[in-house]
Design a protein around this motif. Sequence first.
Motif, short mmCIF file in Angstrom:
data_model
loop_
_atom_site.label_atom_id
_atom_site.label_comp_id
_atom_site.label_asym_id
_atom_site.label_seq_id
_atom_site.Cartn_x
_atom_site.Cartn_y
_atom_site.Cartn_z
N ALA A 18 0.85 -1.20 0.00
CA ALA A 18 0.00 0.00 0.00
C ALA A 18 0.88 1.25 0.00
O ALA A 18 0.45 2.32 -0.43
CB ALA A 18 -0.93 0.00 1.21
N GLY B 173 1.94 12.36 -9.11
CA GLY B 173 1.25 11.32 -8.36
C GLY B 173 -0.04 11.86 -7.79
O GLY B 173 -0.46 12.99 -8.08
N ALA B 174 -0.68 11.05 -6.94
CA ALA B 174 -1.98 11.42 -6.39
C ALA B 174 -1.91 12.75 -5.64
O ALA B 174 -2.80 13.60 -5.75
CB ALA B 174 -2.48 10.32 -5.46
N THR B 175 -0.82 12.94 -4.87
CA THR B 175 -0.71 14.17 -4.08
C THR B 175 -0.73 15.39 -4.99
O THR B 175 -1.48 16.35 -4.74
CB THR B 175 0.62 14.16 -3.27
N HIS C 121 -6.38 10.21 3.64
CA HIS C 121 -4.92 10.37 3.70
C HIS C 121 -4.64 11.87 3.80
O HIS C 121 -5.40 12.68 3.27
CB HIS C 121 -4.34 9.79 2.41
N SER D 34 -2.90 13.64 2.14
CA SER D 34 -2.90 14.24 0.78
C SER D 34 -4.27 14.71 0.36
O SER D 34 -4.38 15.52 -0.57
CB SER D 34 -2.44 13.21 -0.26
N THR E 264 -11.71 9.28 -0.44
CA THR E 264 -10.82 8.23 -0.91
C THR E 264 -11.63 7.05 -1.41
O THR E 264 -12.70 6.73 -0.85
CB THR E 264 -9.84 7.79 0.20
N ASN F 169 -6.23 3.84 2.77
CA ASN F 169 -4.88 3.27 2.83
C ASN F 169 -4.58 2.67 4.19
O ASN F 169 -3.81 1.74 4.32
CB ASN F 169 -3.82 4.33 2.49
N ASP G 11 -9.96 10.13 -4.56
CA ASP G 11 -8.54 9.82 -4.38
C ASP G 11 -8.40 8.31 -4.62
O ASP G 11 -8.76 7.50 -3.76
CB ASP G 11 -8.13 10.22 -2.95
N ALA H 201 -5.62 6.56 -5.08
CA ALA H 201 -4.24 6.08 -4.92
C ALA H 201 -4.19 4.59 -4.58
O ALA H 201 -3.32 3.86 -5.05
CB ALA H 201 -3.51 6.90 -3.84
N SER I 20 -1.55 7.39 -8.35
CA SER I 20 -0.08 7.37 -8.41
C SER I 20 0.40 6.12 -9.12
O SER I 20 -0.11 5.02 -8.84
CB SER I 20 0.51 7.33 -7.00
N HIS J 232 3.38 4.61 -8.66
CA HIS J 232 4.23 3.70 -7.87
C HIS J 232 3.42 2.76 -6.99
O HIS J 232 3.97 1.84 -6.40
CB HIS J 232 5.22 4.49 -7.01
N LYS J 233 2.11 2.99 -6.89
CA LYS J 233 1.26 2.06 -6.13
C LYS J 233 0.63 1.05 -7.07
O LYS J 233 -0.19 0.23 -6.66
CB LYS J 233 0.20 2.82 -5.36
N1 PLP Z 1 -4.04 8.94 -1.05
C1 PLP Z 1 -3.94 7.74 -0.51
C2 PLP Z 1 -5.19 7.01 -0.10
C3 PLP Z 1 -2.70 7.15 -0.32
O1 PLP Z 1 -2.59 5.93 0.22
C4 PLP Z 1 -1.55 7.86 -0.71
C5 PLP Z 1 -0.20 7.31 -0.46
O2 PLP Z 1 -0.02 6.49 0.40
C6 PLP Z 1 -1.70 9.12 -1.30
C7 PLP Z 1 -2.97 9.63 -1.46
C8 PLP Z 1 -0.54 9.91 -1.77
O3 PLP Z 1 0.09 9.24 -2.81
P1 PLP Z 1 1.50 9.78 -3.36
O4 PLP Z 1 2.40 9.88 -2.17
O5 PLP Z 1 1.92 8.73 -4.33
O6 PLP Z 1 1.23 11.09 -4.01
#
Ligand code: PLP
Length: 417
Positions: A42, A105-107, A134, A136, A182, A186, A211, A213, A234, A236-237
């Motif tokens: 995750a 990425g998601a952020t 999260h 973010s 979300t 996460n 979101d 991610a 993102s 990388h996930k």
């Molecule tokens: N949103 C969720 C639910 C996440 O789990 C994460 C990262 O763990 C993010 C946003 C942020 O992702 P990133 O760090 O790849 O931008």
Amino acid sequence: MSRVTAQLAEVQAPLSAESLRADFPSLATRVHDKPLAYLDNAASTQRPQAVMDALTEYEVEMHANVHRGVHARSDKATAAFEGARERARAWLNAASGDELVFTRGATESINLVARCLDHRMDSGSEILLTGMEHHSNIVPWQQLCQRTGARLKVAPVLDSGALDLDAFRGLVTPGLGLIAVTHVSNAMGVINPVDDICRMARQAGVPVLIDGAQAAGHVPLDVQELGCDFYAFSGHKMYAPTGIGALYARAPWLDDLPPFLGGGEMILEVRFDGTTYNTPPHKFEAGTPNIAGAIALGAAMDYLAGHGLARLAALEHELLEYATGRLLDVPGLRIIGTASPKSAVISFVIDGIHPHDLGTVLDHEGVAIRAGHHCAMPLMDRFGLPGTARASFAFYNTLEEVDRLVSGIGTARKLFA
Ligand code: PLP
């Protein structure tokens, strides 16, 4: 057997973690002289060889800047980069590739939307989040509130970890500026009913950002069917490199929103007395993009699509069920987030053992998990916890690795509990 029948038989053949692991060289490495059991998916997944090969091919065969070139390598890089955008479009079933903006990425995707919505918010505006977001998907909205005077509303989470949908419904009022939720938590793995949420939002005429991610590499997606306005994820996930991701935004939004960053690529014409902007998605992609990352993201999507996301998700579900059963047999262990449906993420606490201590003991056994607040401090507060231990699985994990997790927990209990 005809070639087509043979290919079909191959496609239908059941998948196994053992065969898939061969595609991921990093899984064969050792940690503290033990075979690696990577259960921190995750946070970030490992990359298949196909993704690394796509990166190498890009570097050797076509690296050059995109869009502005007048030579063959640039044309090749541009075609591969835009090909990756088409794969991302198909992955989400967006109506057009122009609705896909590449980001870090998601952020960054969420920050892009939050920054660009300023002109639509004022001191009378409200943004609805949930208690399981999260950071973010919290902090960019707090910053927007600081800039515009808007306020946050937060829908509560039930003891099971599920979103309190009745309370959520009560908070969806016409005039709400935005809902940002979300797709998958996460910290708990709980999957939110985003279909219901989007339906409620549509009825009230409120835009929705999801979101994604934790969902994009595990849950089949169709943003048109969902009817969301924005979807952030993102790479990388989902088995691609870090530093690449995307924002899906319905076309009218990208036409309407002002640009996020200024610079090259996002303009049509620049004069000292004014600038005209490029059309979406380029309007939101200032500067040289992460070309290699986007191409590798496309390769990761090809890899997942080649095996069938639903079949890979079935492997992950089997791991979730097996690991949940085994962990519940551990004395003093409590799972945070028992609601269903869930993705293959298990957060837990154990009487008398700090999650960080557990993480350290497991690391020495070669088992990589996450310990802490998982960038979801408000959710931890909701459960009265400083943090949890979190095991998160991908299709390449095995039942034997789950057994090693449980055995490592046994070692930690002997030391601490
Ligand atoms: N949103 C969720 C639910 C996440 O789990 C994460 C990262 O763990 C993010 C946003 C942020 O992702 P990133 O760090 O790849 O931008």
